[in-house]
Each structure stands twice: as C-alpha cells, then as structure tokens.
Design a protein around this motif. Structure first.
Motif, mmCIF file in Angstrom:
data_model
loop_
_atom_site.group_PDB
_atom_site.id
_atom_site.type_symbol
_atom_site.label_atom_id
_atom_site.label_comp_id
_atom_site.label_asym_id
_atom_site.label_seq_id
_atom_site.Cartn_x
_atom_site.Cartn_y
_atom_site.Cartn_z
ATOM 1 N N PRO A 1 0.252 5.217 0.379
ATOM 2 C CA PRO A 1 -0.701 6.298 0.628
ATOM 3 C C PRO A 1 -0.435 7.504 -0.273
ATOM 4 C CG PRO A 1 0.206 5.453 2.690
ATOM 5 C CD PRO A 1 1.037 4.893 1.581
ATOM 6 N N SER B 1 2.800 10.458 0.094
ATOM 7 C CA SER B 1 3.751 9.829 1.014
ATOM 8 C C SER B 1 5.079 9.549 0.310
ATOM 9 C CB SER B 1 3.178 8.513 1.555
ATOM 10 O OG SER B 1 3.059 7.551 0.514
ATOM 11 N N ASP C 1 0.827 -1.201 0.000
ATOM 12 C CA ASP C 1 0.000 0.000 0.000
ATOM 13 C C ASP C 1 0.865 1.256 0.000
ATOM 14 O OD1 ASP C 1 -2.608 1.397 0.373
ATOM 15 O OD2 ASP C 1 -1.665 1.989 2.260
#
Length: 210
Positions: A147, A150, A145
């Motif tokens: 974000p 980020s 993952d």
C-alpha cells in the motif's frame, strides 16, 4: 522467621557471633552489612537500529551516476530499475537473533520487489546500470501488495548473522513499480533501517560496592 533470610550462630573464642546472610535480587551482604554485587549470567534482548551507509537505484541505459542524492529507491520492470542498499554492522555484544530490513513505501505497488543479497564493493556515488552490484544468492524475501505510505519488512535473519558489510538488491519483474524512501529523504524517520535483535549480557543486579 522471615523468608529469604538465613541465620547461623557460631562460637568463636568463647563468644557467640551472629552472621546474617541476606539475599535479595542478586545482592548479598558481607559480615559487616555492606552490599555486594553479583554479576548476572543471563542474557537479555537488545535492539540495534542501523542506517544504510549507501543506497541508490540504477536504470537501464543510464550510465550517469545519481551520486546518491535521490530521495527515493525505485524498483520496477517497466523502465528496468533496481535499488541497492549497503549496511555496515558493527561488532555486537551477543548473537543476532533476528534481523529485519524496514523500508517505507512512498508509492505502492500491486506486486512488491524481491530482496536479494548483493555484493558490497560499491559506492552510491558511482553506481550505474553497468556497474551495479551483483546478486550473490537466492531471494531473501518477497512481498505482494504494498500500500501507498506503508512500511514493508523483510526478514533477513538467515543472512545477517554478525558484524561486517551487508548488501541488498531490490529487484522486481512487475511493471507496477514501487518507490521507497532513501536515506536522503527529508523525512528522516522514513529512511531505510536494518533492525537487529541481539542477545546481550544482562546488567549487574545491583550497584557495585566501592
């Protein structure tokens, strides 16, 4: 007697001479009391921050070069797009102990791309789908993952071992792609970086005596 100060008395031609040998932080004094430098034999870590010389992405079916002007690097499998970066590592004063590729995600993903080593005989001005760099080995890293907004880091220590050109390919099988900032992005602090931790000789312990 003060710790770290050693005295010795020696007779010379009927006269008693007194010699002070002072040592403090690598600095010594000669018989006239003038300081001398001692070169350090140790190593200390030093960070080297490198920007890419070239970065771009390609898309299947598009043969018109993007001329390296895009502000993003895209990797997704929905429209078959892959991103590439090239760095030139100059000679370093010591061995590379750690190498990290840092990328800023403008648009995140539930499954980030894998990073591969790639050839370096290319330019962002002429990169196309059919003329894209070749992958030269197995994946250097993979992320899950990612974000939105980020930083993503890939440990490339096993690959970047010294000076020379280094190529990277960002390739994913996910249809939920990710957009990273390129070196052309208006926010320069978001540009890709290859960060090296290098062991360099420590500086002298004191100023050299003229």
């Amino acid at each position: 007697m003060k710790q770290g100060v050693h005295w010795s008395v020696r007779g010379v031609a009927g006269w008693a001479a007194l010699m002070l040998l002072a040592r403090c932080g690598g600095q010594t004094s000669d018989t006239a009391g003038n300081p001398r430098c001692q070169e350090s034999s140790g190593l200390e870590p030093r960070q080297v921050d490198l920007a890419p010389t070239d970065d771009a992405y390609v898309e299947e079916g598009l043969e018109e070069p993007r001329s390296g002007a895009e502000r993003k690097l895209v990797a997704d499998n929905l429209s078959r797009r892959s991103a590439f970066l090239r760095f030139e590592v100059p000679a370093q004063p010591g061995p590379v102990r750690r190498a990290t590729l840092r990328l800023y995600a403008l648009d995140g993903s539930t499954d980030g791309p894998r990073l591969y080593p790639a050839t370096t005989d290319w330019s962002e001005d002429s990169l196309t789908w059919s003329q894209q760099p070749s992958v030269t080995g197995g994946p250097l890293g993979d992320v899950g993952d990612v974000p939105h907004g980020s930083w993503v880091e890939y440990d490339v220590t096993s690959f970047v071992t010294g000076s020379g050109p280094y190529g990277f390919a960002l390739i994913t099988e996910s249809r939920n792609g990710v957009d990273f900032a390129s070196k052309e992005h208006v926010r320069l602090e978001w540009a890709p970086r290859l960060i090296l931790s290098v062991e360099a000789p420590a500086p002298e312990d004191c100023a050299a005596h003229p």
